[in-house]
Design an enzyme around this catalytic site. Sequence first.
Site, PDB file in Angstrom:
ATOM      1  N   CYS A  82      61.881  78.739  95.875  1.00 54.69           N
ATOM      2  CA  CYS A  82      61.842  78.697  97.336  1.00 54.69           C
ATOM      3  C   CYS A  82      62.925  77.751  97.865  1.00 54.69           C
ATOM      4  CB  CYS A  82      60.445  78.329  97.842  1.00 54.69           C
ATOM      5  SG  CYS A  82      60.215  78.722  99.603  1.00 54.69           S
ATOM      6  N   HIS A 183      58.111  83.176  95.684  1.00 49.93           N
ATOM      7  CA  HIS A 183      57.258  82.324  94.851  1.00 49.93           C
ATOM      8  C   HIS A 183      56.732  83.131  93.661  1.00 49.93           C
ATOM      9  CE1 HIS A 183      56.791  78.726  97.425  1.00 49.93           C
ATOM     10  NE2 HIS A 183      57.040  79.578  98.406  1.00 49.93           N
ATOM     11  N   GLU A 185      55.012  82.101  91.244  1.00 55.88           N
ATOM     12  CA  GLU A 185      53.655  81.648  90.910  1.00 55.88           C
ATOM     13  C   GLU A 185      52.592  82.278  91.802  1.00 55.88           C
ATOM     14  OE1 GLU A 185      54.898  78.721  94.127  1.00 55.88           O
ATOM     15  OE2 GLU A 185      55.851  79.983  92.610  1.00 55.88           O
TER      16      GLU A 185
END
Length: 203
Positions: A82, A183, A185
């Site tokens: 990010c 992102h 994750e």
Amino acid sequence: MSPTVVVLDYGSGNIRSAVRAVERTGATVELTTDLRAAESAAGLVVPGVGAFASVMAGLRDTGAVDVIRARHAASRPVLGICVGLQVLFARGSEHGVTTDGIGLWPGDVRRLHAPVIPHMGWDTVEAPAGSAMFAGIEDERFYFVHSYAAHTPPAGTRTAITTHGEPFVAAVEDGTTWATQFHPEKSGDAGARLLANWVTTLD
């Protein structure tokens, strides 16, 4: 023996989800401010939550800028996420203020020109041919939360593109330095596979 990954802790918000996601790849993960650990780890994750200027301030205050530059110069793996991607560029402009970035790549990060800001949610990514980052990922949809982006693909890199109002840099693969505007994750199976691809590059 599993590779050791340091997730850099420099005050950038809640980054525990990034730690857990990398742990699920089988790597040994340490969240730390210790620059010696960041220098010596097999892989370094640079997360980024918030504004470009505040992330750069945190990196400068902890002395991490030089560590990131040194790892890149020595071809030692780095993963930016990010704003962790954005600060790898030369400059970021927010609210009329321009802040110098780490400067691995030329170019500016600026506000997206789009009818809806922030760009939030799942979106498709146009992955570059021959990318190790996106290897084995069939559904190239990832989770984004941002209002600013880089727009110029760095020369000599494999750059993924997404369009939200206008095309922007969604990911950069520059040798052993990888970075994503999205992102991983928070991106389900596709994000998990991308992180696993990165971990397989670690010594």
